[in-house]
Design an enzyme around this catalytic site. Structure first.
Site, PDB file in Angstrom:
ATOM      1  N   ARG A 177      25.305  62.987  42.469  1.00 49.89           N
ATOM      2  CA  ARG A 177      25.544  62.624  43.863  1.00 49.89           C
ATOM      3  C   ARG A 177      24.658  61.466  44.299  1.00 49.89           C
ATOM      4  O   ARG A 177      24.800  60.970  45.417  1.00 49.89           O
ATOM      5  CB  ARG A 177      25.234  63.839  44.740  1.00 49.89           C
ATOM      6  CG  ARG A 177      26.448  64.406  45.473  1.00 49.89           C
ATOM      7  CD  ARG A 177      25.943  65.587  46.266  1.00 49.89           C
ATOM      8  NE  ARG A 177      26.865  66.079  47.240  1.00 49.89           N
ATOM      9  CZ  ARG A 177      27.699  67.098  47.042  1.00 49.89           C
ATOM     10  NH1 ARG A 177      27.778  67.670  45.859  1.00 49.89           N
ATOM     11  NH2 ARG A 177      28.443  67.537  48.042  1.00 49.89           N
ATOM     12  N   LYS A 179      38.275  67.242  45.130  1.00 52.19           N
ATOM     13  CA  LYS A 179      37.611  67.360  43.819  1.00 52.19           C
ATOM     14  C   LYS A 179      37.707  68.792  43.279  1.00 52.19           C
ATOM     15  O   LYS A 179      38.095  68.988  42.133  1.00 52.19           O
ATOM     16  CB  LYS A 179      36.123  66.984  43.911  1.00 52.19           C
ATOM     17  CG  LYS A 179      35.831  65.581  44.364  1.00 52.19           C
ATOM     18  CD  LYS A 179      34.343  65.286  44.260  1.00 52.19           C
ATOM     19  CE  LYS A 179      33.443  66.190  45.056  1.00 52.19           C
ATOM     20  NZ  LYS A 179      33.520  66.061  46.512  1.00 52.19           N
ATOM     21  N   ARG A 239      32.248  78.754  54.133  1.00 53.13           N
ATOM     22  CA  ARG A 239      31.005  78.032  53.883  1.00 53.13           C
ATOM     23  C   ARG A 239      30.310  77.662  55.195  1.00 53.13           C
ATOM     24  O   ARG A 239      30.960  77.182  56.123  1.00 53.13           O
ATOM     25  CB  ARG A 239      31.311  76.748  53.105  1.00 53.13           C
ATOM     26  CG  ARG A 239      31.631  76.998  51.658  1.00 53.13           C
ATOM     27  CD  ARG A 239      32.168  75.783  50.985  1.00 53.13           C
ATOM     28  NE  ARG A 239      31.311  74.605  51.133  1.00 53.13           N
ATOM     29  CZ  ARG A 239      31.454  73.499  50.427  1.00 53.13           C
ATOM     30  NH1 ARG A 239      32.419  73.407  49.522  1.00 53.13           N
ATOM     31  NH2 ARG A 239      30.653  72.484  50.610  1.00 53.13           N
ATOM     32  N   ARG A 253      27.343  65.401  56.023  1.00 56.72           N
ATOM     33  CA  ARG A 253      27.651  65.328  54.584  1.00 56.72           C
ATOM     34  C   ARG A 253      28.358  64.021  54.255  1.00 56.72           C
ATOM     35  O   ARG A 253      28.129  63.418  53.217  1.00 56.72           O
ATOM     36  CB  ARG A 253      28.523  66.524  54.168  1.00 56.72           C
ATOM     37  CG  ARG A 253      27.714  67.819  54.090  1.00 56.72           C
ATOM     38  CD  ARG A 253      28.578  69.051  54.157  1.00 56.72           C
ATOM     39  NE  ARG A 253      29.467  69.170  53.012  1.00 56.72           N
ATOM     40  CZ  ARG A 253      30.579  69.908  53.028  1.00 56.72           C
ATOM     41  NH1 ARG A 253      30.942  70.565  54.113  1.00 56.72           N
ATOM     42  NH2 ARG A 253      31.319  69.978  51.955  1.00 56.72           N
ATOM     43  N   ARG A 292      40.970  73.912  54.701  1.00 56.76           N
ATOM     44  CA  ARG A 292      40.265  74.730  53.700  1.00 56.76           C
ATOM     45  C   ARG A 292      39.660  75.965  54.364  1.00 56.76           C
ATOM     46  O   ARG A 292      39.789  77.084  53.849  1.00 56.76           O
ATOM     47  CB  ARG A 292      39.163  73.882  53.038  1.00 56.76           C
ATOM     48  CG  ARG A 292      38.273  74.701  52.110  1.00 56.76           C
ATOM     49  CD  ARG A 292      37.517  73.846  51.142  1.00 56.76           C
ATOM     50  NE  ARG A 292      36.336  73.224  51.726  1.00 56.76           N
ATOM     51  CZ  ARG A 292      35.706  72.176  51.184  1.00 56.76           C
ATOM     52  NH1 ARG A 292      36.164  71.647  50.079  1.00 56.76           N
ATOM     53  NH2 ARG A 292      34.635  71.660  51.750  1.00 56.76           N
TER      54      ARG A 292
HETATM   55  P1  AMP Z   1      29.695  70.782  47.546  1.00 58.07           P
HETATM   56  O1  AMP Z   1      30.232  72.142  47.271  1.00 58.07           O
HETATM   57  O2  AMP Z   1      29.809  69.881  46.379  1.00 58.07           O
HETATM   58  O3  AMP Z   1      30.285  70.181  48.807  1.00 58.07           O
HETATM   59  O4  AMP Z   1      28.120  70.948  47.811  1.00 58.07           O
HETATM   60  C1  AMP Z   1      27.643  71.727  48.851  1.00 58.07           C
HETATM   61  C2  AMP Z   1      26.202  71.394  49.120  1.00 58.07           C
HETATM   62  O5  AMP Z   1      25.410  71.705  47.978  1.00 58.07           O
HETATM   63  C3  AMP Z   1      25.925  69.948  49.405  1.00 58.07           C
HETATM   64  O6  AMP Z   1      26.154  69.578  50.746  1.00 58.07           O
HETATM   65  C4  AMP Z   1      24.454  69.833  49.021  1.00 58.07           C
HETATM   66  O7  AMP Z   1      23.637  70.388  50.001  1.00 58.07           O
HETATM   67  C5  AMP Z   1      24.373  70.736  47.803  1.00 58.07           C
HETATM   68  N1  AMP Z   1      24.656  69.988  46.574  1.00 58.07           N
HETATM   69  C6  AMP Z   1      25.734  70.149  45.750  1.00 58.07           C
HETATM   70  N2  AMP Z   1      25.669  69.304  44.714  1.00 58.07           N
HETATM   71  C7  AMP Z   1      24.547  68.583  44.878  1.00 58.07           C
HETATM   72  C8  AMP Z   1      23.951  67.521  44.156  1.00 58.07           C
HETATM   73  N3  AMP Z   1      24.516  67.029  43.030  1.00 58.07           N
HETATM   74  N4  AMP Z   1      22.800  67.019  44.606  1.00 58.07           N
HETATM   75  C9  AMP Z   1      22.211  67.497  45.711  1.00 58.07           C
HETATM   76  N5  AMP Z   1      22.735  68.474  46.463  1.00 58.07           N
HETATM   77  C10 AMP Z   1      23.890  69.021  46.062  1.00 58.07           C
END
Ligand code: AMP
Length: 277
Positions: A88, A13, A139, A150, A127
């Protein structure tokens, strides 16, 4: 153009969002990125999110909905955006529907990047390796253990969105196992088919040409008044000429002549009368 990219962690994404924003000149709204920035800055939202994110859980809906709502209002999001990592959960999708409705905005598409789960771990490992190579901070949630969490949260809370958007006829699915540029091309074709982009938006410069077209139109429109002014000047001049001619021919002289003629006639009459006498 407003689109949502949907897919599990490691589905590409973020990579696709980066490529799309370069191509179409729109912004990427990644809740993950925004939350990481908030954590790094130590803001109240960041403090709330830090532990949750490190453990692979989801930050409360109201927090991310608030972040997105504010971000959509920024001027750079006016031309469109790609939502990456949001919504999400179904409540987040409902909140998004509400806030878009409130802002009189419409979603063009929800694009699901479908990938084999078996590929996700190695993708995330790649990554991590690439981030290390670039000297970037890795990260904290990009570890095999947290990734498993996740993924589980994706399956139970995010996957229902596939049904949610397919019911609303918004969902399109693309094979996320293809090479990166093939996925980008497939997304481009899809956006073309949906009418979300114009056929010429093939690259960044083409994407820029859309506003340029508007600028050209505006320039043309701006020239119009000048043309109109010239025309007005011309017609004013010809009006002046006509007016002068009119003045030359003028009825102004006619009464004079009439008076003169009348006087001559009267004088003749008097002379005739005198002659008779
Ligand atoms: P990502 O970079 O999209 O993988 O997001 C990293 C982390 O941020 C996720 O594992 C969640 O802890 C938090 N996070 C990101 N987007 C959301 C969302 N829309 N709702 C809730 N938590 C989020």
């Amino acid at each position: 153009m407003r689109i949502i990219l949907l897919g599990p962690p490691g589905s590409g994404k973020g990579t696709q969002a980066q490529l799309l924003l370069q191509r179409y000149g729109i912004v990427q709204l990644s809740t993950g990125e925004m939350l990481r920035a908030a954590v790094a800055a130590g803001t109240p939202v960041g403090l709330k999110a830090k532990e949750i994110m490190a453990g692979g859980g989801l930050v409360p809906d109201e927090v991310v909905v608030g972040i997105i709502s504010d971000r959509i209002d920024q001027p750079d999001a006016r031309h469109g955006f790609i939502l990456d990592g949001f919504p999400r959960t179904v409540p987040q999708a409902e909140a998004l529907d509400e806030l878009l409705k409130h802002k009189h905005m419409k979603l063009d598409a929800v694009i699901e990047l479908r990938v084999n789960e078996s590929a996700l771990l190695s993708r995330v490992e790649t990554r991590v390796a690439q981030m290390r190579e670039r000297g970037e901070e890795v990260r904290v949630d990009d570890t095999p253990e947290v990734l498993t969490k996740r993924l589980a949260s994706y399956r139970s809370l995010t996957e229902p969105l596939i049904h949610y958007y397919s019911e609303r006829r918004k969902l399109s699915t693309i094979d996320g196992m293809m090479a990166i540029d093939e996925v980008t091309r497939a997304i481009h074709r899809l956006l073309l088919a949906l009418g979300a982009i114009e056929p010429k938006s093939h690259n960044r410069s083409a994407a820029k040409s859309a506003p340029a077209k508007t600028v050209a139109k505006k320039a043309k429109a701006a020239k119009k008044p000048a043309k109109t002014a010239k025309k007005a000047e011309k017609s004013a001049k010809s009006a002046k000429k006509t007016a002068k001619k009119a003045v030359k021919k003028a009825p102004k002289t006619a009464p004079k002549r009439a008076v003169k003629k009348g006087a001559k006639k009267a004088a003749k009459k008097v002379t005739k009368k005198r002659a008779k006498r």
